[in-house]
Design a protein around this motif. Structure first.
Motif, PDB file in Angstrom:
ATOM      1  N   UNK A 285       0.834  -1.198   0.000  1.00 34.49           N
ATOM      2  CA  UNK A 285       0.000   0.000   0.000  1.00 34.49           C
ATOM      3  C   UNK A 285       0.864   1.242   0.000  1.00 34.49           C
TER       4      UNK A 285
ATOM      5  N   UNK B 179       1.726   5.275   1.101  1.00 38.73           N
ATOM      6  CA  UNK B 179       1.830   5.805   2.453  1.00 38.73           C
ATOM      7  C   UNK B 179       0.474   6.108   3.087  1.00 38.73           C
ATOM      8  N   UNK B 180      -0.537   6.343   2.281  1.00 39.67           N
ATOM      9  CA  UNK B 180      -1.833   6.725   2.829  1.00 39.67           C
ATOM     10  C   UNK B 180      -2.323   5.663   3.802  1.00 39.67           C
ATOM     11  N   UNK B 181      -2.276   4.389   3.362  1.00 40.95           N
ATOM     12  CA  UNK B 181      -2.675   3.328   4.265  1.00 40.95           C
ATOM     13  C   UNK B 181      -1.462   2.576   4.772  1.00 40.95           C
ATOM     14  N   UNK B 182      -0.302   2.887   4.191  1.00 48.05           N
ATOM     15  CA  UNK B 182       0.884   2.074   4.471  1.00 48.05           C
ATOM     16  C   UNK B 182       1.702   2.554   5.644  1.00 48.05           C
ATOM     17  N   UNK B 183       1.337   3.698   6.186  1.00 44.98           N
ATOM     18  CA  UNK B 183       2.002   4.142   7.399  1.00 44.98           C
ATOM     19  C   UNK B 183       3.356   4.754   7.155  1.00 44.98           C
ATOM     20  N   UNK B 184       4.001   5.156   8.212  1.00 41.17           N
ATOM     21  CA  UNK B 184       5.250   5.915   8.092  1.00 41.17           C
ATOM     22  C   UNK B 184       6.359   5.141   7.401  1.00 41.17           C
ATOM     23  N   UNK B 185       6.380   3.828   7.547  1.00 41.29           N
ATOM     24  CA  UNK B 185       7.475   3.100   6.914  1.00 41.29           C
ATOM     25  C   UNK B 185       7.327   3.114   5.402  1.00 41.29           C
ATOM     26  N   UNK B 186       6.078   3.051   4.927  1.00 33.58           N
ATOM     27  CA  UNK B 186       5.852   3.017   3.486  1.00 33.58           C
ATOM     28  C   UNK B 186       6.286   4.313   2.830  1.00 33.58           C
ATOM     29  N   UNK B 187       6.211   5.400   3.593  1.00 32.32           N
ATOM     30  CA  UNK B 187       6.579   6.691   3.024  1.00 32.32           C
ATOM     31  C   UNK B 187       8.053   6.743   2.674  1.00 32.32           C
ATOM     32  N   UNK B 188       8.824   5.851   3.269  1.00 29.81           N
ATOM     33  CA  UNK B 188      10.247   5.855   2.985  1.00 29.81           C
ATOM     34  C   UNK B 188      10.518   5.572   1.521  1.00 29.81           C
ATOM     35  N   UNK B 189       9.784   4.664   0.955  1.00 29.14           N
ATOM     36  CA  UNK B 189      10.188   4.204  -0.367  1.00 29.14           C
ATOM     37  C   UNK B 189       9.127   4.325  -1.439  1.00 29.14           C
ATOM     38  N   UNK B 190       7.922   3.886  -1.177  1.00 22.38           N
ATOM     39  CA  UNK B 190       6.938   3.941  -2.245  1.00 22.38           C
ATOM     40  C   UNK B 190       6.433   5.360  -2.372  1.00 22.38           C
ATOM     41  N   UNK B 191       6.741   5.980  -3.470  1.00 20.06           N
ATOM     42  CA  UNK B 191       6.250   7.332  -3.649  1.00 20.06           C
ATOM     43  C   UNK B 191       5.115   7.356  -4.661  1.00 20.06           C
TER      44      UNK B 191
END
Lengths: 611, 410
Positions: free
Chosen positions: A522, A524-536
């Motif tokens: 997912x 970052x919207x549903x993926x949380x702070x860790x997802x914001x690191x890589x999936x843009x």
């Protein structure tokens, strides 16, 4: 000393209190090209003089002219031909050189500065293959169309009596078939032309949409079209009172060629760059200013389309960028050439990739496309590239199509890869790797016997090659079964190419927009702070995919063998409540273990240390 | 110092972005409505206030109590050794030390990734560099490593402390600037409302596990990830808090570590998140869209809409960079401590080795491109350490109960 300081402060205060004295007004008519040029002018003035520039939006070019006369604006950019038309001069527009216009306007207090270097005249264009088929070369040839001619143009051109469509029709004695199709956006006008909604389109020579599209212009043999040389116009009073401005703008003399102007228009019309940005970039590249102007840094999200073989996209390049911008109007759309478009999307470096359907099936040695790349999804189909098998007429053979030396696309390219897959099915191999044009040349010179070329059905290059009459298009033999899932059988209808009366059976490959699949994880919207690191790059929604397909104007859906946005909803609803017995058991055990642990920790506290 | 070590670069990264993200995606409200905005602020504060500082507080308090009262070394396993007895204690305490090292190393590596992304976005905004370039990522990582290796080599402990305090002061100045250059009245109203909403909602949110809504994934990805991040950082921040609290009572300690920083979090997120909301709802709009596309640009996009935007953006870049450097320097120091029997002066070699390990992990996480891997890695460090914290708390309570009664009974 004190008095001096006081004087300085006083002068500063005075000048600060009288802003109008130091302001120059530049008029912007609502046309892309004039807007870009107005920004070029204003940024050049601000960089070279102490004047502040105020931009004044005009309703149209005529409105700008009257505001210039009324001293509401000081500077504008205008074309010689348009100015002659407005003045209803006895000179016909076609003689409208800048010199004449300058003489005509001088007594009325207007001053035309030096020419900018390009002529933005009108052109009448037809698709290049149609020009060949119908033998159209000049505007006068349109009279040979029996039912009259269908024209698409802009409404302003339709309403210009002298140098516009009415004048043109009179001059050439053309008959209209139905009302002209009025489309303001030059790109959409060309699309309408391509879709056969009109026979000819009237565009301007500097339209950005023309840059990458193969169109033939019809010659103006009877010299109707005028000259539209662009120049900065101001008032004589401004020239006298603010000579610095004239000096600053003098640097633009002959600096903007036709090619440069077309590129600037392309950036704004097709890529969605703001006019002021395009103007600024031009000025910096031309070394006319050194600093980036910082006033307009409204951040816009970027939408990057990755392509790894720009060649294969060819004229679809413009379409790709433009349709994406239509669906994402508030994005800046960029086409980037990358080493591997699929990886660029997967790693979040691009939101979309233009790829062939084969890229979903990594072809490993010994594997017959058993694995499918589910990290990306097909979103919309841009078109289908057909396999064209060409031989010389004298060496044509229905049975053994692949006899002799075989030429395919450049080594390592996707076309060569696809051709090899077809040849593998026929138990043979390519011998020569070269570019399309070189292949055709070698085939004609009898250096090779067969050429395998992937391209759109009816594309201009092959059209030209087959029109010479020495080559012939061959079908894929019946006994050759290409078992690659992404190369379905297709048919090139009879009459697509000169000298090809029967339909030709072959295979084709879909060229699609691919976007990251939600399987990557997912956003970052549903993926949380860790997802914001890589999936843009979040995957496209079904609505966005629909809008893209509509904008392309191609009703063809992605081949059902490809993972696509459309399959997503079905798969997800099934997967949502999945959970194996083993997992549930593990969950229970873990929960129980943690409860036991907590109780134990509690006991540790309660039990007093025994001493 | 506390803030710089405990949250640092995260504040800059999420200050604008997180409220806006929840505005358009947190469960429980129709996205984009005024209620969603209020709820977004509450959820953000839930992630960044009391709970975060409670974790740090416990970790610091236990270390400080045992360190000052019992004279044990600053090691996560020390309280266990001191207060508990049994055959299992020794190996468990050893495990606690090991898990703390793993949690800190992995947690800080994740923050390095976060910081590098923010720096790259900032450079893209300020200097127009390629925001996706791998070369640039590697360059930033390399510069970062050079910058934190230098203070590790020379004994610049004081300098780093000064740098991180100075950085915090600049951050507060930026906060004040945004407060007064932005829609001040709106921001203050946001702060008061958010504070009230948080106070009334914090209990409910703390126990909310969404059994009746299908948002388990959201909870795991946001709330739990934060909890594990705070836990991963706890052993490291705990040491720093413990070192500066000699002579405080437990009550003073709790107020100083839990309440004061939480109030600062409320102010920080109200001002930055609030300005984001103001721009989205009453200004030019487009903020939510921007955040959803690329989280790391949120702060810069907001600064663009304020006066002196270049100065602000430049300052934000410098702040991010220094937060990052000081975090890594402090983490390398604490890791050095943990791996030298709690010595307050770990050797230069040890600190350098940890600096290199952190750099390597950060680089691997940044370049790997696998979010699941990052989350798993962070969880691997933090989940077992959660159990250790519980054991620490048990040891602490036992030790307190064993203290001679000096206070009157209620």
């Amino acid at each position: 000393m004190k008095t001096h300081a006081f004087l300085v402060v006083f002068c500063v205060l005075i000048s600060a209190c009288q802003p109008t004295q130091n302001t120059v007004s530049v008029g912007i008519p609502p046309s892309t090209e004039q807007a870009i040029l107005a920004h070029v002018v204003s940024q050049l003035i601000e960089a070279n003089t102490d004047f502040r520039v105020r931009m004044v939006e005009c309703r149209d070019a005529y409105d700008c002219g009257s505001r210039l006369a009324a001293e509401q604006i000081d500077v504008m950019v205008e074309y010689s031909g348009s100015a002659l038309m407005f003045a209803h001069s006895r000179h016909s527009v076609r003689e409208g050189t800048l010199e004449q216009v300058r003489k005509l306007y001088e007594p009325h207090g207007f001053r035309w500065l030096d020419r900018l270097g390009f002529d933005s005249g009108y052109l009448m264009v037809v698709p290049s293959d149609q020009a060949r088929t119908l033998g159209l070369q000049s505007i006068a040839d349109l009279n040979s169309l029996e039912d009259g001619v269908r024209i698409t143009t802009s409404s302003s051109y339709w309403h210009r009596p002298v140098d516009g469509l009415p004048g043109l029709l009179r001059h050439y004695g053309l008959r209209l078939r139905g009302k002209p199709l009025l489309i303001e956006d030059p790109f959409k006008r060309l699309v309408a032309l391509h879709q056969g909604l009109a026979d000819v389109a009237i565009v301007r020579a500097t339209d950005g949409a023309l840059r990458d599209v193969p169109y033939a212009r019809l010659d103006d043999t009877e010299k109707f079209y005028g000259r539209y040389e662009a120049a900065v116009v101001t008032r004589t009073s401004v020239v006298n009172s603010h000579p610095q401005i004239v000096e600053a703008l003098g640097q633009l003399k002959d600096r903007i060629t036709q090619h440069i102007m077309q590129n600037l228009n392309y950036q704004v019309e097709i890529e969605g760059v703001l006019p002021e940005m395009a103007a600024n970039r031009f000025l910096r590249e031309a070394k006319l200013i050194t600093e980036e102007q910082l006033a307009f840094k409204t951040r816009r999200p970027e939408m990057i389309i990755a392509v790894d073989e720009p060649e294969r996209v060819g004229p679809m390049r413009t379409v790709a960028v433009r349709v994406v911008r239509e669906v994402f109007p508030d994005h800046r759309v960029l086409l980037r050439t990358t080493e591997n478009a699929v990886e660029a999307v997967v790693q979040g470096r691009a939101r979309l990739a233009v790829i062939g359907a084969d890229r979903f099936f990594p072809d490993k040695e010994g594997q017959r496309f058993e694995t499918r790349d589910n990290r990306i999804e097909a979103v919309a189909v841009l078109g289908t590239a057909y396999l064209h098998i060409l031989r010389r007429k004298d060496a044509a053979s229905l049975k053994n199509v692949f006899d002799g030396t075989i030429g395919v696309g450049l080594r390592g390219s996707e076309r060569a890869h696809l051709a090899s897959i077809v040849l593998r099915a026929a138990n043979t191999k390519p011998t020569i790797f070269a570019e399309t044009k070189a292949l055709l040349q070698q085939l004609e010179n009898a250096e090779i016997d067969v050429a395998l070329i992937f391209g759109l059905s009816g594309n201009a290059v092959l059209h030209e090659a087959l029109a010479k009459g020495t080559l012939t298009l061959q079908g894929l033999p019946d006994d050759v079964e290409v078992l690659a899932p992404f190369l379905p059988p297709v048919r090139i209808p009879g009459g697509t190419y000169p000298g090809q009366s029967d339909p030709v059976e072959t295979v084709g490959i879909q060229i699609v927009f691919a976007s990251p699949s939600p399987n990557i994880g997912p956003g970052p919207l549903g993926g949380g702070p860790a997802a914001a690191l890589l999936t843009q790059n979040p995957p496209l929604t079904v609505e966005q995919a629909n809008a893209l397909a509509q904008a392309i104007g191609n009703p063809e859906p992605p081949d059902p063998i490809l993972p696509s946005v459309w399959m997503r909803s079905v798969v997800q609803s099934h997967a949502a409540h999945e959970g194996t017995t083993g997992q549930n058991l593990l969950d229970t055990v873990l929960n129980a273990g943690i409860i036991v642990f907590l109780v134990w920790v509690g006991m540790l506290v309660i039990r007093r240390p025994t001493k | 110092m506390l803030f710089a070590a405990g949250m640092g670069v995260g504040l800059l990264f999420w200050g604008v972005a997180e409220p806006l993200m929840h505005f358009s995606g947190a469960p429980g409200n129709q996205p984009g409505t005024p209620e969603a905005a209020r709820h977004a602020m509450t959820v953000t504060l839930f992630h960044w206030s009391l709970h975060a500082w409670a974790v740090y507080c416990v970790s610091g308090l236990v270390l400080a109590y045992f360190g000052f009262r019992k004279g044990t070394p600053y090691l996560p396993g020390a309280p266990l050794r001191s207060a508990l007895s049994g055959v299992w204690v020794k190996p468990t305490a050893w495990l606690a030390d090991l898990l703390a090292v793993i949690a800190v190393a992995l947690g800080v590596a994740g923050s390095i990734g976060l910081g590098v992304f923010q720096l790259q976005s900032g450079l893209h905004v300020l200097a127009g560099t390629d925001s996706q370039s791998t070369t640039l990522t590697v360059t930033i990582l390399a510069v970062l490593m050079v910058c934190y290796m230098a203070p590790l080599m020379t004994d610049l402990d004081k300098g780093v402390k000064w740098l991180s305090n100075g950085n915090m002061i600049v951050a507060i100045l930026v906060l004040l600037f945004v407060l007064f250059a932005g829609p001040t009245a709106f921001l203050l109203r946001t702060a008061v409302t958010a504070f009230g909403d948080y106070l009334t909602g914090v209990v409910a949110l703390s126990f909310q596990l969404y059994p009746f809504a299908d948002v388990g994934q959201w909870l795991e990805n946001w709330t739990l990830t934060y909890w594990f991040w705070w836990i991963a950082w706890a052993p490291f921040v705990g040491v720093f808090i413990a070192r500066i609290s000699r002579g405080r009572t437990i009550r003073e300690f709790v107020i100083g570590v839990m309440v004061v920083p939480s109030l600062f979090s409320v102010l920080w997120f109200s001002v930055f998140g609030g300005t984001g909301f103001y721009e989205e709802l009453h200004g030019q709009g487009g903020m939510v869209k921007l955040v959803r596309e690329d989280v790391s640009t949120a702060l810069f996009a907001l600064f663009d809409r304020l006066p002196f935007s270049d100065l602000l953006n430049g300052t934000a870049l410098v702040l991010s960079f220094i937060f990052l450097v000081t975090s890594v320097v402090s983490a390398a120091f604490v890791l050095g401590m943990f791996t030298s029997q709690g010595s307050l002066n770990p050797s230069v070699g040890q600190k350098l080795a940890w600096g290199a390990v952190l750099g390597g992990l950060g680089t691997a996480l940044t370049l790997s491109g696998n979010v699941e891997a990052i989350r798993t890695v962070a969880f691997i460090g933090a989940i077992p350490f959660t159990l250790i914290i519980l054991l620490q708390v048990a040891s602490f309570l036992r030790a307190l109960l064993a203290e001679p009664d000096t206070q009157e009974k209620p």
